[in-house]
Design a protein around this motif. Structure first.
Motif, PDB file in Angstrom:
ATOM      1  N   ALA A 103      -3.104   1.948 -11.065  1.00 21.53           N
ATOM      2  CA  ALA A 103      -2.351   1.111 -10.126  1.00 21.53           C
ATOM      3  C   ALA A 103      -2.131   1.842  -8.802  1.00 21.53           C
ATOM      4  O   ALA A 103      -2.264   1.250  -7.715  1.00 21.53           O
ATOM      5  CB  ALA A 103      -1.003   0.716 -10.747  1.00 21.53           C
ATOM      6  N   ARG A 104      -1.825   3.111  -8.872  1.00 22.04           N
ATOM      7  CA  ARG A 104      -1.617   3.886  -7.643  1.00 22.04           C
ATOM      8  C   ARG A 104      -2.927   4.035  -6.864  1.00 22.04           C
ATOM      9  O   ARG A 104      -2.938   3.998  -5.628  1.00 22.04           O
ATOM     10  CB  ARG A 104      -1.043   5.259  -7.999  1.00 22.04           C
ATOM     11  CG  ARG A 104       0.340   5.168  -8.607  1.00 22.04           C
ATOM     12  CD  ARG A 104       0.819   6.498  -9.136  1.00 22.04           C
ATOM     13  NE  ARG A 104       1.181   7.399  -8.064  1.00 22.04           N
ATOM     14  CZ  ARG A 104       1.665   8.615  -8.255  1.00 22.04           C
ATOM     15  NH1 ARG A 104       1.811   9.065  -9.482  1.00 22.04           N
ATOM     16  NH2 ARG A 104       1.970   9.379  -7.238  1.00 22.04           N
ATOM     17  N   GLN A 157      -5.441   1.920  -6.811  1.00 20.09           N
ATOM     18  CA  GLN A 157      -5.730   0.650  -6.148  1.00 20.09           C
ATOM     19  C   GLN A 157      -4.905   0.492  -4.872  1.00 20.09           C
ATOM     20  O   GLN A 157      -5.413   0.005  -3.853  1.00 20.09           O
ATOM     21  CB  GLN A 157      -5.452  -0.509  -7.104  1.00 20.09           C
ATOM     22  CG  GLN A 157      -6.433  -0.587  -8.265  1.00 20.09           C
ATOM     23  CD  GLN A 157      -6.033  -1.626  -9.291  1.00 20.09           C
ATOM     24  OE1 GLN A 157      -4.997  -2.280  -9.163  1.00 20.09           O
ATOM     25  NE2 GLN A 157      -6.845  -1.775 -10.337  1.00 20.09           N
ATOM     26  N   GLU A 158      -3.656   0.921  -4.928  1.00 22.00           N
ATOM     27  CA  GLU A 158      -2.809   0.862  -3.732  1.00 22.00           C
ATOM     28  C   GLU A 158      -3.347   1.773  -2.634  1.00 22.00           C
ATOM     29  O   GLU A 158      -3.367   1.409  -1.454  1.00 22.00           O
ATOM     30  CB  GLU A 158      -1.383   1.263  -4.110  1.00 22.00           C
ATOM     31  CG  GLU A 158      -0.370   1.123  -2.983  1.00 22.00           C
ATOM     32  CD  GLU A 158      -0.172  -0.310  -2.549  1.00 22.00           C
ATOM     33  OE1 GLU A 158       0.169  -0.527  -1.361  1.00 22.00           O
ATOM     34  OE2 GLU A 158      -0.370  -1.224  -3.372  1.00 22.00           O
ATOM     35  N   LEU A 159      -3.807   2.945  -3.030  1.00 22.07           N
ATOM     36  CA  LEU A 159      -4.375   3.875  -2.051  1.00 22.07           C
ATOM     37  C   LEU A 159      -5.662   3.318  -1.445  1.00 22.07           C
ATOM     38  O   LEU A 159      -5.917   3.478  -0.245  1.00 22.07           O
ATOM     39  CB  LEU A 159      -4.664   5.222  -2.724  1.00 22.07           C
ATOM     40  CG  LEU A 159      -3.431   6.058  -3.059  1.00 22.07           C
ATOM     41  CD1 LEU A 159      -3.823   7.247  -3.921  1.00 22.07           C
ATOM     42  CD2 LEU A 159      -2.742   6.528  -1.797  1.00 22.07           C
ATOM     43  N   GLN A 160      -6.473   2.694  -2.260  1.00 21.13           N
ATOM     44  CA  GLN A 160      -7.721   2.119  -1.753  1.00 21.13           C
ATOM     45  C   GLN A 160      -7.439   1.005  -0.749  1.00 21.13           C
ATOM     46  O   GLN A 160      -8.146   0.876   0.256  1.00 21.13           O
ATOM     47  CB  GLN A 160      -8.562   1.606  -2.921  1.00 21.13           C
ATOM     48  CG  GLN A 160      -9.153   2.731  -3.762  1.00 21.13           C
ATOM     49  CD  GLN A 160      -9.773   2.237  -5.054  1.00 21.13           C
ATOM     50  OE1 GLN A 160      -9.416   1.174  -5.571  1.00 21.13           O
ATOM     51  NE2 GLN A 160     -10.711   3.001  -5.603  1.00 21.13           N
ATOM     52  N   ARG A 161      -6.417   0.193  -1.015  1.00 21.55           N
ATOM     53  CA  ARG A 161      -6.030  -0.821  -0.026  1.00 21.55           C
ATOM     54  C   ARG A 161      -5.548  -0.163   1.264  1.00 21.55           C
ATOM     55  O   ARG A 161      -5.870  -0.614   2.370  1.00 21.55           O
ATOM     56  CB  ARG A 161      -4.938  -1.718  -0.609  1.00 21.55           C
ATOM     57  CG  ARG A 161      -5.435  -2.702  -1.656  1.00 21.55           C
ATOM     58  CD  ARG A 161      -4.381  -3.741  -1.984  1.00 21.55           C
ATOM     59  NE  ARG A 161      -3.257  -3.167  -2.712  1.00 21.55           N
ATOM     60  CZ  ARG A 161      -3.196  -3.076  -4.037  1.00 21.55           C
ATOM     61  NH1 ARG A 161      -4.197  -3.528  -4.784  1.00 21.55           N
ATOM     62  NH2 ARG A 161      -2.142  -2.569  -4.634  1.00 21.55           N
ATOM     63  N   GLY A 162      -4.776   0.920   1.100  1.00 19.47           N
ATOM     64  CA  GLY A 162      -4.319   1.652   2.286  1.00 19.47           C
ATOM     65  C   GLY A 162      -5.466   2.257   3.076  1.00 19.47           C
ATOM     66  O   GLY A 162      -5.447   2.284   4.311  1.00 19.47           O
ATOM     67  N   ASP A 208      -0.021   7.603   7.465  1.00 19.44           N
ATOM     68  CA  ASP A 208      -0.798   7.216   6.283  1.00 19.44           C
ATOM     69  C   ASP A 208      -1.207   8.451   5.488  1.00 19.44           C
ATOM     70  O   ASP A 208      -1.134   8.477   4.258  1.00 19.44           O
ATOM     71  CB  ASP A 208      -2.050   6.427   6.700  1.00 19.44           C
ATOM     72  CG  ASP A 208      -1.697   5.039   7.213  1.00 19.44           C
ATOM     73  OD1 ASP A 208      -0.592   4.556   6.897  1.00 19.44           O
ATOM     74  OD2 ASP A 208      -2.525   4.460   7.935  1.00 19.44           O
ATOM     75  N   GLU A 258       1.814  10.002   3.703  1.00 20.90           N
ATOM     76  CA  GLU A 258       2.221   9.215   2.543  1.00 20.90           C
ATOM     77  C   GLU A 258       1.266   9.421   1.373  1.00 20.90           C
ATOM     78  O   GLU A 258       1.685   9.527   0.216  1.00 20.90           O
ATOM     79  CB  GLU A 258       2.289   7.731   2.921  1.00 20.90           C
ATOM     80  CG  GLU A 258       3.467   7.412   3.836  1.00 20.90           C
ATOM     81  CD  GLU A 258       3.404   5.988   4.372  1.00 20.90           C
ATOM     82  OE1 GLU A 258       2.394   5.310   4.118  1.00 20.90           O
ATOM     83  OE2 GLU A 258       4.365   5.572   5.040  1.00 20.90           O
ATOM     84  N   GLU A 259      -0.024   9.471   1.666  1.00 23.13           N
ATOM     85  CA  GLU A 259      -1.009   9.667   0.599  1.00 23.13           C
ATOM     86  C   GLU A 259      -0.867  11.045  -0.019  1.00 23.13           C
ATOM     87  O   GLU A 259      -0.959  11.216  -1.241  1.00 23.13           O
ATOM     88  CB  GLU A 259      -2.408   9.453   1.166  1.00 23.13           C
ATOM     89  CG  GLU A 259      -3.476   9.227   0.102  1.00 23.13           C
ATOM     90  CD  GLU A 259      -3.898  10.516  -0.570  1.00 23.13           C
ATOM     91  OE1 GLU A 259      -3.894  11.566   0.103  1.00 23.13           O
ATOM     92  OE2 GLU A 259      -4.218  10.483  -1.757  1.00 23.13           O
TER      93      GLU A 259
END
Length: 229
Positions: free
Chosen positions: A127-128, A130-135, A162, A165-166
């Motif tokens: 899940a994390r 996927q969120e990073l890939q969107r970012g 960005d 945060e990553e």
């Protein structure tokens, strides 16, 4: 004066380093995401291996149960024929198999617990990711927009946000894995110490024995034979 010059040099070096990171934030983010994806894939393989090992242990446990049942039937037959020696040999074998059965059940319980934790970790990590890939996609779109519009240079700090945060997310993921590993090690160490103490006490005659004995098995079989008569 000399100290001031050194301070100024360090300040410029820091500014140059930050400027380099800002210019390469998106490629750096993409590489870190690829590394995270590879780590998650390795975790998936670890889950699959653990599941396969647990299935093997289940098969072994079923085979042990079958051998115990067969030996008990034969031992009862030996007792009925008055073959005390043969019955005792069978009882000793049954006692050993019952110890193996108990060990197998403990191993299955540990596998089940470990598999559950690994699956939960993989789900959270996916899940994390996927969120990073969107970012990352958003960061790339922002970067392209900035290249087309020079007026967006004033917002270049967003790329740094960005990236920060990553990096924080990666650090939290690493700390979480460390905590899970440390917790698992503590649980295993505590269980091992307790089991060792219980074994020492049992061997010293303090409390009931841990493993079944041949005499226990023979008593049980005689009771079964008498109740069936």
């Amino acid at each position: 004066m000399f100290n001031s010059i050194l301070t100024l040099i360090r300040g410029r070096a820091y500014d140059a380093e930050q400027a380099f990171i800002d210019r390469n934030a998106v490629p750096l983010l993409a590489q870190q995401i690829r590394e995270a994806a590879s780590a998650i894939q390795s975790a998936r393989r670890a889950v699959a291996i653990a599941i396969a090992q647990n299935e093997q242990e289940k098969n072994r446990h079923a085979a042990i149960i079958g051998r115990i049942a067969d030996l008990e039937t034969r031992a009862v037959a030996a007792l009925q024929k008055g073959s005390e020696e043969l019955a005792r040999e069978a009882a000793e074998a049954i006692a050993q198999l019952e110890a193996e059965r108990d060990a197998s059940e403990k191993a299955q319980a540990q596998f089940t617990q470990t598999i559950g934790k690994l699956k939960a970790t993989v789900r959270t990590s996916e899940a994390r990711l996927q969120e990073l890939q969107r970012g990352e996609r958003l960061a790339r779109a922002t970067e392209q927009t900035q290249k087309l519009n020079a007026a967006c240079d004033d917002n270049s700090g967003l790329a740094t946000l960005d990236d920060a945060e990553e990096t924080l997310a990666r650090l939290q993921a690493y700390q979480s894995r460390c905590e899970i590993a440390a917790s698992a090690m503590k649980e295993m160490d505590a269980a091992s110490r307790q089991a060792h103490i219980i074994e020492k006490l049992a061997n010293a005659g303090c409390g009931a024995p841990l493993d079944p004995s041949a005499d226990d098995v023979l008593t049980r079989l005689r009771e079964r034979m008498n109740s069936a008569a």
